[in-house]
Design a protein around this motif. Structure first.
Motif, PDB file in Angstrom:
ATOM      1  N   THR A 124       0.845  -1.180   0.000  1.00  0.00           N
ATOM      2  CA  THR A 124       0.000   0.000   0.000  1.00  0.00           C
ATOM      3  C   THR A 124       0.884   1.235   0.000  1.00  0.00           C
ATOM      4  O   THR A 124       2.110   1.147   0.145  1.00  0.00           O
ATOM      5  N   TRP A 126       0.455   6.007  -0.351  1.00  0.00           N
ATOM      6  CA  TRP A 126      -0.422   7.130  -0.626  1.00  0.00           C
ATOM      7  C   TRP A 126      -1.123   6.805  -1.948  1.00  0.00           C
ATOM      8  O   TRP A 126      -0.501   6.247  -2.867  1.00  0.00           O
ATOM      9  N   PRO A 127      -2.418   7.083  -2.090  1.00  0.00           N
ATOM     10  CA  PRO A 127      -3.162   6.660  -3.279  1.00  0.00           C
ATOM     11  C   PRO A 127      -2.573   7.083  -4.631  1.00  0.00           C
ATOM     12  O   PRO A 127      -2.700   6.344  -5.615  1.00  0.00           O
ATOM     13  N   ARG A 130      -0.339   4.505  -6.387  1.00  0.00           N
ATOM     14  CA  ARG A 130      -0.988   3.246  -6.780  1.00  0.00           C
ATOM     15  C   ARG A 130      -0.634   2.825  -8.210  1.00  0.00           C
ATOM     16  O   ARG A 130      -0.239   1.686  -8.454  1.00  0.00           O
ATOM     17  N   TRP A 140      -1.517  -3.264  -5.491  1.00  0.00           N
ATOM     18  CA  TRP A 140      -1.794  -2.192  -4.533  1.00  0.00           C
ATOM     19  C   TRP A 140      -3.110  -2.476  -3.827  1.00  0.00           C
ATOM     20  O   TRP A 140      -4.099  -2.844  -4.462  1.00  0.00           O
ATOM     21  N   ASP A 142      -5.709  -0.905  -0.455  1.00  0.00           N
ATOM     22  CA  ASP A 142      -6.003   0.261   0.385  1.00  0.00           C
ATOM     23  C   ASP A 142      -6.222  -0.213   1.820  1.00  0.00           C
ATOM     24  O   ASP A 142      -7.352  -0.445   2.237  1.00  0.00           O
ATOM     25  N   GLU A 143      -5.125  -0.371   2.566  1.00  0.00           N
ATOM     26  CA  GLU A 143      -5.172  -0.834   3.950  1.00  0.00           C
ATOM     27  C   GLU A 143      -4.199  -0.021   4.791  1.00  0.00           C
ATOM     28  O   GLU A 143      -3.233   0.528   4.260  1.00  0.00           O
ATOM     29  N   GLU A 144      -4.449   0.023   6.116  1.00  0.00           N
ATOM     30  CA  GLU A 144      -3.588   0.788   7.023  1.00  0.00           C
ATOM     31  C   GLU A 144      -2.127   0.360   6.947  1.00  0.00           C
ATOM     32  O   GLU A 144      -1.234   1.195   6.872  1.00  0.00           O
ATOM     33  N   ARG A 159      -0.094   3.708   4.326  1.00  0.00           N
ATOM     34  CA  ARG A 159      -0.610   4.730   3.419  1.00  0.00           C
ATOM     35  C   ARG A 159      -0.252   6.165   3.756  1.00  0.00           C
ATOM     36  O   ARG A 159       0.011   6.965   2.865  1.00  0.00           O
ATOM     37  N   LYS A 160      -0.324   6.538   5.055  1.00  0.00           N
ATOM     38  CA  LYS A 160      -0.291   7.970   5.390  1.00  0.00           C
ATOM     39  C   LYS A 160      -0.019   8.166   6.879  1.00  0.00           C
ATOM     40  O   LYS A 160      -0.062   7.209   7.655  1.00  0.00           O
ATOM     41  N   ASP A 163      -1.976   6.508   9.635  1.00  0.00           N
ATOM     42  CA  ASP A 163      -1.786   5.072   9.815  1.00  0.00           C
ATOM     43  C   ASP A 163      -0.508   4.743  10.586  1.00  0.00           C
ATOM     44  O   ASP A 163      -0.132   3.570  10.685  1.00  0.00           O
TER      45      ASP A 163
END
Length: 181
Positions: A124, A126-127, A130, A140, A142-144, A159-160, A163
């Motif tokens: 994962t 930052w979006p 991806r 890819w 979308d998980e913590e 991701r960020k 998280d």
């Protein structure tokens, strides 16, 4: 546990450096700040300058054998600059070649893409990263926090900044498990 934190001279998201760094210290580890240039790195809080931090060693003068694990903090400019530095990219690639664990958060996987180590892995970020991950052969999600045990090395991604608690818990568990072998 000796943990290298690799970053460019500027552009690292401060909280993505300081919180994992403190987590390593709290776990009894020895963090070390590596950069592409000696001196200090300039951290940011999003797009605003924040604190500076002293560089312990340059990546060109460092060896994978000196560390048990690697952390790649994010920030938009930080991994973008790292992926243009051959020594930094080679260091990351060598970590995987040595089978040592790596953790990356936010935009940090850009350096992994440049090192060509995401093919066949689930991770994962930052979006906006991806598509780069998918184009490099990774999956890819979308998980913590994601832990991928695909050979040759364990990879922990997140991701960020929101998280960070999950990221720190995941990478510390993996680093501890691998360093106890």
């Amino acid at each position: 546990m000796r943990v290298a934190f690799l970053m460019a001279p500027e552009g690292v998201e401060q909280i993505e450096l300081t919180e994992p760094w403190q987590a390593v210290l709290d776990a009894g580890g020895q963090p070390s700040l590596l950069s592409t240039k000696p001196g200090r790195v300039q951290a940011f809080k999003h797009l605003d300058k924040a604190d500076t931090f002293p560089v312990d060693a340059t990546v060109a003068d460092s060896s994978v054998e000196d560390y048990d694990a690697l952390v790649l903090p994010g920030g938009l400019a930080n991994p973008d600059a790292l992926r243009l530095d051959a020594a930094a990219v080679g260091f990351v690639r060598d970590f995987f070649g040595a089978g040592k664990p790596v953790a990356a958060i936010c935009h940090g996987p850009w350096t992994l893409v440049e090192a060509d180590v995401v093919r066949g892995r689930t991770l994962t970020s930052w979006p906006s990263v991806r598509t780069d991950i998918r184009n490099a052969g990774g999956t890819w999600v979308d998980e913590e926090a994601v832990v991928c045990h695909a050979a040759p090395a364990t990879l922990v991604t997140s991701r960020k900044p929101a998280d960070l608690k999950a990221f720190n818990k995941a990478f510390l568990a993996e680093f501890a498990a691998l360093s106890s072998r």
